[in-house]
Design a protein around this motif. Sequence first.
Motif, mmCIF file in Angstrom:
data_model
loop_
_atom_site.group_PDB
_atom_site.id
_atom_site.type_symbol
_atom_site.label_atom_id
_atom_site.label_comp_id
_atom_site.label_asym_id
_atom_site.label_seq_id
_atom_site.Cartn_x
_atom_site.Cartn_y
_atom_site.Cartn_z
ATOM 1 N N ASN A 136 0.773 -1.178 0.007
ATOM 2 C CA ASN A 136 -0.013 0.151 -0.017
ATOM 3 C C ASN A 136 0.744 1.327 -0.217
ATOM 4 O O ASN A 136 1.984 1.431 0.394
ATOM 5 N N ASP A 150 -4.201 7.217 -3.220
ATOM 6 C CA ASP A 150 -3.642 6.016 -2.566
ATOM 7 C C ASP A 150 -3.497 4.722 -3.483
ATOM 8 O O ASP A 150 -4.367 4.570 -4.576
ATOM 9 N N ARG A 152 -3.563 0.292 -3.315
ATOM 10 C CA ARG A 152 -3.691 -0.712 -2.255
ATOM 11 C C ARG A 152 -3.305 -1.949 -3.037
ATOM 12 O O ARG A 152 -3.773 -2.427 -4.255
ATOM 13 N N GLY A 156 -3.581 -4.972 1.713
ATOM 14 C CA GLY A 156 -4.601 -3.790 1.515
ATOM 15 C C GLY A 156 -5.783 -4.510 1.045
ATOM 16 O O GLY A 156 -5.941 -5.728 0.576
#
Length: 295
Positions: A136, A150, A152, A156
């Motif tokens: 992540n 962000d 992932r 994640g």
Amino acid sequence: MPANLLLDAALTAAARGWYVFPLIPRGKIPAVKEWEQRATLDPDRIRRCWTSGPYNIGIACGPSRLLVVDQDTPKGPDDLPQAAWDLPGVVDGHDVFALVCERHGQPLPDATHTVRSPSGSTHLYLAQPDGIELRNTSGERGRGLGWKVDTRGGGGLVVAAGSIVAKGTYTTVLDAPVAPLPAWLAERLAPAPQAPQQPVTALLRATDRRTAYLRAAVDGQIAAVTGAPDHHNDALYASAVALGQLVAGGELTESQVTGWLMDAAAQVNHAPARAARTIASGLKAGARRPRSVAA
């Protein structure tokens, strides 16, 4: 019997090869512990779970071999970009990610499976290549892509389409196959390589059996920290507890152990302040069970 839309959504995700697990109803928090290990593709397990309650659907990105780019929106008028992204036309994570792609001379990798959250963030699903596992990132921290972007990956999760929260439902806005993660983006997100490791040694001269035992114990704990593939803080704490028992037993000094473990933490790029706190906590816990070595 009314349709179980959440069950259908969970089965649909699993049929795509995405490992699913339950989130709390109308929320984004896992409803089970060790969710990454318990995520499943098994239709029978999925049916048992989602017929027992109206759980939202989480996708464990690691086992699903996904890298999801989350282009978020500001949370309010005070949620403003840092100076690097305070540019004309940049108002959210969508704009930032487009600018990152432009700066790398690459097209936006948006011809892929895409899900939108009720708050307006967009999740681009990309397939991680074999042989690596990107984890992540958050905003600009570390290898992060930038403000309101962000990612992932391993460790994640993302909320799957069909899940329902207070603002509405997560929806698929482009029902396309998952595109491969572009090589430039994989390189951009990869952790910086660690500096060549220098062996951390205890510098205990093995002049007798007792000292040889202590050196082996110390070297083993150092290796446990420097060899941990991830969760370095957990490994550091466990080693501090083990060596703290020997400190409490009078076999080693606290300053010796702290120095060795700080050096080991540095080898895996562990933040010094956090490492020092973890070591101190582990030594304190180990002191409750003193251990000595027979001569």
